[in-house]
Scaffold this motif. Structure first.
Motif, PDB file in Angstrom:
ATOM      1  N   GLU A  95       0.853  -1.183   0.000  1.00  0.00           N
ATOM      2  CA  GLU A  95       0.000   0.000   0.000  1.00  0.00           C
ATOM      3  C   GLU A  95       0.894   1.239   0.000  1.00  0.00           C
ATOM      4  N   LYS A  96       0.375   2.346  -0.444  1.00  0.00           N
ATOM      5  CA  LYS A  96       1.086   3.607  -0.422  1.00  0.00           C
ATOM      6  C   LYS A  96       0.884   4.264   0.928  1.00  0.00           C
ATOM      7  N   PRO A  97       1.730   5.132   1.442  1.00  0.00           N
ATOM      8  CA  PRO A  97       3.011   5.470   0.828  1.00  0.00           C
ATOM      9  C   PRO A  97       4.042   4.392   1.127  1.00  0.00           C
ATOM     10  N   LEU A  98       5.003   4.301   0.227  1.00  0.00           N
ATOM     11  CA  LEU A  98       6.082   3.341   0.486  1.00  0.00           C
ATOM     12  C   LEU A  98       6.786   3.664   1.794  1.00  0.00           C
ATOM     13  N   GLU A 174       5.687  14.946   6.628  1.00  0.00           N
ATOM     14  CA  GLU A 174       5.063  13.773   6.008  1.00  0.00           C
ATOM     15  C   GLU A 174       3.856  14.199   5.187  1.00  0.00           C
ATOM     16  N   THR A 175       3.290  15.313   5.585  1.00  0.00           N
ATOM     17  CA  THR A 175       2.031  15.824   5.034  1.00  0.00           C
ATOM     18  C   THR A 175       0.910  14.811   5.276  1.00  0.00           C
ATOM     19  N   ARG A 176      -0.324  15.257   5.071  1.00  0.00           N
ATOM     20  CA  ARG A 176      -1.451  14.323   5.225  1.00  0.00           C
ATOM     21  C   ARG A 176      -2.300  14.299   3.961  1.00  0.00           C
ATOM     22  N   THR A 177      -2.913  15.427   3.660  1.00  0.00           N
ATOM     23  CA  THR A 177      -3.800  15.444   2.501  1.00  0.00           C
ATOM     24  C   THR A 177      -3.011  15.172   1.223  1.00  0.00           C
ATOM     25  N   VAL A 178      -1.827  15.757   1.128  1.00  0.00           N
ATOM     26  CA  VAL A 178      -1.014  15.521  -0.069  1.00  0.00           C
ATOM     27  C   VAL A 178      -0.583  14.061  -0.133  1.00  0.00           C
ATOM     28  N   ALA A 179      -0.073  13.532   0.975  1.00  0.00           N
ATOM     29  CA  ALA A 179       0.419  12.150   0.950  1.00  0.00           C
ATOM     30  C   ALA A 179      -0.716  11.154   0.757  1.00  0.00           C
ATOM     31  N   PHE A 345       7.467   0.401  -7.216  1.00  0.00           N
ATOM     32  CA  PHE A 345       8.150   1.219  -6.212  1.00  0.00           C
ATOM     33  C   PHE A 345       8.715   2.501  -6.830  1.00  0.00           C
ATOM     34  N   GLN A 346       9.023   2.459  -8.138  1.00  0.00           N
ATOM     35  CA  GLN A 346       9.479   3.661  -8.822  1.00  0.00           C
ATOM     36  C   GLN A 346       8.401   4.748  -8.742  1.00  0.00           C
ATOM     37  N   ASP A 347       7.150   4.328  -8.892  1.00  0.00           N
ATOM     38  CA  ASP A 347       6.043   5.272  -8.803  1.00  0.00           C
ATOM     39  C   ASP A 347       5.819   5.704  -7.357  1.00  0.00           C
ATOM     40  N   GLY A 348       6.121   4.798  -6.433  1.00  0.00           N
ATOM     41  CA  GLY A 348       6.052   5.177  -5.019  1.00  0.00           C
ATOM     42  C   GLY A 348       7.085   6.236  -4.693  1.00  0.00           C
ATOM     43  N   LEU A 349       8.263   6.119  -5.286  1.00  0.00           N
ATOM     44  CA  LEU A 349       9.291   7.140  -5.090  1.00  0.00           C
ATOM     45  C   LEU A 349       8.861   8.471  -5.705  1.00  0.00           C
ATOM     46  N   ALA A 350       8.261   8.403  -6.892  1.00  0.00           N
ATOM     47  CA  ALA A 350       7.788   9.635  -7.545  1.00  0.00           C
ATOM     48  C   ALA A 350       6.787  10.358  -6.643  1.00  0.00           C
ATOM     49  N   ALA A 351       5.929   9.588  -5.994  1.00  0.00           N
ATOM     50  CA  ALA A 351       4.945  10.196  -5.089  1.00  0.00           C
ATOM     51  C   ALA A 351       5.642  10.877  -3.916  1.00  0.00           C
ATOM     52  N   ALA A 352       6.706  10.272  -3.423  1.00  0.00           N
ATOM     53  CA  ALA A 352       7.431  10.865  -2.293  1.00  0.00           C
ATOM     54  C   ALA A 352       8.105  12.175  -2.697  1.00  0.00           C
TER      55      ALA A 352
END
Lengths: 381, 381, 381, 381
Positions: A95-98, A174-179, A345-352
């Motif tokens: 699940e996200k976030p990584l 960490e943010t909330r709404t954005v994360a 996980f590459q996309d998980g990194l992009a989200a971070a």
């Protein structure tokens, strides 16, 4: 099933963990067992699901039949669990976030690549057939050159100051709404357009600087009742993001978890030089196409897409989207062609990276250029 | 009609000038005559309308029967014409913008106040009964405290680089998309909420740095055909505005004249602590109310409002909105109670302040605090 | 205006009579005067409208400046007034129904034809640009062969037994729901498809066999207050109609004036061998096209049609539809090409034949073949 | 799972059979094996699903582990298979129709009752949470007294004369459109209102008297390609039904399998003396409530209903509805309280009575009174 059929174990038995179990089962993928929050609840939930309880991560990872770990636990254990699962040679569907930082996410991507395991992060909305169709039509040039993106992701489950969730008190960075939800919109935009965000101006707002935390555990989407204590809110309830994507494409995104009447209102409108295309998660089988002509076209579910399982007019929804993402992941594990690219996980990194830039911009009140430690292109396997 | 019935003259016979003539006639207000772009077209249009042609502003203002001047000419003559009309003791109903700068607008407001004439600027969308209902429900506290505004005004009539309008080549500081349509959204937000904008961050984008200007005259909403010449575009096609309103209310507005498929897509969503209310110009008789409850309420036209003239289910639209604003203005002139507050030169000045701040922010890439030369509260007569 | 400009007088100053006055004025057609229910109300309404009062039909018809009579009085005077107007050589624009029986309608058509005057009956919905577009697309064969019609016209203004209108107590054979609103749906179906009804099976239902009649006069769309007396309801509240049209086209129509929540819900869905097209009066600028393809097309207002007066996205509604029908009628009077066919007394007769068949079928509980005393084809002038 | 956990076998592996397998799996109900059309396809499909193939009904029924038989085979074997399953002491969950005649259905109900097994017939649409909510609000009197029903079920998968399905050539008295989809609408109406149909007037239409049958097997929702032969169509493409329900409630239903653009367009509008409620299958989580007030209420998914599994805004669709019906059935088998009443063989018999009346009325062109051999009230367990 034969020896090569992957078998799954699921960590976390909240709302989303149970959804994974159900999705795996409908796909005919054996679920070996589950690991919950504590022994008591694990025992109870496992029994209810007719599954084997694991009482520790070690026990789960030691089960040689388990080839895939589904990570549905609390955010703060994702990184550690995922690393241990990778180290044990398991494929990981997380699940996200990584992780809670860019570094945590990058480290997981490195570890996964090094170990050669299959990895996925659950940006569920890619699992809608219409999202796949949207991507195809954008990439085919049907809209001309993409020039602007308009999007929002609005919810109302934290509207009241008596609404509470552990994410409310997360570290500001960490943010909330954005994360939580902005990351979905960001992934959707990247996936559909193939564009990467380059600059960002963010404004964060906190509707309730103080909320009432119930004395006890609270599930996501639940409201506090009984005794509470005040807690200072350190994360944003709402965020406005102006983003510049590669090629000079501009975007305006609005995010909120306190927008009354908006339940899970994720919408993306892609504006090109010849036409526009709009998708709404709450009406997930339709794409609305606009053009200079005096007509609007509502493109319905493409019943021939592998993510569609029923004829037109038979609505498929959120549970089907989850199953489709999982299906694509297992196809890759089994060496079969995936029905569509799934998020890794590459996309998980992009989200971070996106999340960090939003926090930096909002806290520094200025435009931020996104750092790019490594290639974060949309994974297309 | 008796001696005290106001009589009107209309300057400008394009799309909107003819709409004024029609609205005045349906209201039973005598139209004395019209003044067009040049003698030939004036003669022709006046004959088609069965009205007296005026061949100069002087001739029009010298007609003692004319008590109200409707200013529907090109933007760059509004200020001069309005001043002369005021000087001649006429009441003035002016199309927006009042002028091309804050100073021009402030001067007209001063002059009008000094002369004691009645003045209005045509922010048409106040003329919808649903907009009046929206204002009432916001002001009554039905939404709780207003906290955020989401809005957009999107059109597509300038999508192609062969689309042309004289506004395209206006001075950058006059702006185009902000002045033309952003001003409507800004007025709507002020009117409905009673809040004033205080700070702004704007981003402007120009889709086509060069357009093809036809050799000849082009009407609004028309596309160039035949011979053209290239013209450098000095004004924005699109604008994103983050705004902070009085009381800390945040807003995110998106404006575009190049958004394929969006015809006249003006929408405002007002988010409060108890509920939200959304209005869309293309569905002008409905207000969508959202709350934490598992329901959405679509409030239909209030057939008892003075701006409604037909029972529910009988759609009233844009021409009716224009007529309602004009109706309210003439009621004030005649000393009768207006059916609703109408927009005055004070609101025209507010629009100029908003436009200037957007230009300053976009060109300087920073937050701008709106100056306030004088009280610009929403006029409530 | 010159000597040949037609000038109008309006009989009846209720909701619809005042709408005629307004429509005439916005079209720039001089209204000479009005005749109301009685001298007192005529005097008052005429003064409010700034118009000359007529105190009798004779006085009105004797005014040589009046060349067109608009008949907006109570249904039971339509026939007599129209005959006298024709006899006086006036053109007649009559509200529907032309008369309370087939014979009354046929006689008016004969008289009008004999006198050579222009005549119209106000089936308003033809005045929407989208209805014209719908007709064009059906006639062009875009839907293939038309095979079925689905339609309804549902209102709720007579839902409660305290709702009252003089039509409630009309003679059963006059019908109420069929004559009032079914006639609009029937005209729309004939106009758009060019087909004539041949057989009918009708079922009538009366929700309230007894209603409460207020002691005093009641306007259409008003609810009784104060003292009332019971009255036996002799007309139907609801009707289901199965109809066979020329060429074997089948139709299913549902009509009601007691359908809660349906305000003026007129809808027609035309099903052909290649596609379908649906139009809804409450969304009057859109046509929804269906086909076997996985898409739905919403065709927007054709802004180039003479019945459109504003660009796309600027809603035009019911008052505009009325004005368009009147405009087309006056064009015919003036010998100019009409912008679209307008409904004539021939169409009024067709409505009477439809209404009579519905009554006969419902009261005899059997299929009825429509008689056709003369050619009742849709008038296309 | 323990010894008492029911285990299922599924007969028929077409579109709906595979849907049952998937639904059973997501519910955690063990599927023992499947029986397909012939040994070859059974072998192939069973392998694809990872399930045991049965090569005959006898083999399937002889498996003592199988306690529940899911009947998803062709219509003409339902009766025989169901009887044999009952005789073998299995619980039966059958697709509709139970049989091709009233007698066949009545016999199954008798046999099932005699054997004391649990039985269900798959009227899927009861499985939507919103349908349950609709029933609750109707039964609670929220709409006042129910007076009318408006409904339709329209599809377009048989629009072209090259569209083919074995049902096309069924015996006329079996009907096609009525039996296939009309039965769903009829069950929905009965279930939601608790009313039984008493009289009916039906009109049947066949768009294509001849269709092109492919030489080979065709799945439901598929179009013929390759070689074909002409076949005379003996069943109706379209049906209009006027129905009188118990208590004098009137209904008008329209059914079609040749309505271009209507994919699976099932809609029911329930009109009462105080309000109306409308449900559309293609928007299955919403109920639209109408009243005399100037507002429309859209009631969203009741996330607390046992048929809801995700929070508001997370769409649940057709696969979830199937699973919910199956879930309720298994709850009954296990002696747990069912989350909602599920449709039983009694409801299957009611559908047969409805279908027969429609055929009799259409072929005899007259009103038919429904026979009632036994109590056919909606089953509420």
């Amino acid at each position: 099933m034969n020896d090569r059929t992957p078998q799954a174990a699921v960590i976390g038995l909240g709302f989303i963990g149970r959804a994974h179990v159900e999705a795996l089962r409908r796909l005919g993928i054996p679920v070996r067992g589950v690991l919950g929050r504590d022994p008591v609840s694990t025992q109870r939930e496992a029994a209810a699901l007719g599954l084997r309880p694991y009482f520790s991560l070690e026990e789960l990872l030691a089960d040689p039949a388990v080839t895939v770990v589904h990570q549905c636990g609390p955010n703060d254990v994702h990184a550690r669990h995922n690393h241990e699962s990778i180290a044990a040679g398991k494929h990981v569907f997380s699940e996200k976030p990584l992780g809670v930082s860019v570094d945590e996410c990058a480290a997981q991507l490195d570890a996964a690549n090094h170990a050669g395991i299959h990895h996925a992060v659950n940006f569920t909305y890619r699992g809608y057939a219409a999202v796949q169709s949207l991507r195809d039509l954008v990439q085919s040039g049907e809209l001309g050159d993409v020039k602007y993106l308009r999007g929002h992701y609005l919810q109302d489950w934290l509207l009241l100051d008596t609404d509470f969730n552990w994410r409310v008190g997360a570290a500001p960075q960490e943010t909330r709404t954005v994360a939580d939800i902005g990351s979905h919109l960001a992934d959707l935009a990247r996936y559909v357009t193939g564009l990467e965000p380059e600059r960002m101006l963010a404004r964060f707002t906190t509707l309730h600087p103080e909320r009432h935390r119930p004395l006890g555990t609270v599930q996501t989407f639940a409201t506090a009742q009984g005794l509470t204590e005040p807690i200072a809110v350190t994360t944003e309830d709402q965020a406005s993001l102006l983003v510049t994507y590669s090629g000079g494409v501009q975007a305006n995104f609005e995010l909120s978890q306190v927008a009354a009447g908006h339940k899970n209102d994720l919408e993306l409108d892609i504006l090109g030089t010849r036409g526009s295309a709009r998708w709404r998660q709450e009406q997930p089988e339709e794409i609305e196409l606009g053009s200079r002509d005096a007509q609007r076209v509502i493109r319905l579910k493409d019943a021939s897409h592998p993510f569609s399982h029923y004829p037109g007019g038979h609505p498929e929804g959120y549970p089907d989207a989850i199953a489709n993402v999982i299906r694509a992941f297992y196809a890759a594990i089994q060496g079969r062609p995936a029905s569509a690219p799934y998020p890794t996980f590459q996309d998980g990194l992009a989200a971070a990276l996106f999340t960090r830039a939003a926090y930096q911009s909002a806290s520094q009140e200025r435009w931020i250029t996104l750092e790019r430690g490594r290639d974060v292109r949309v994974s297309v396997l």
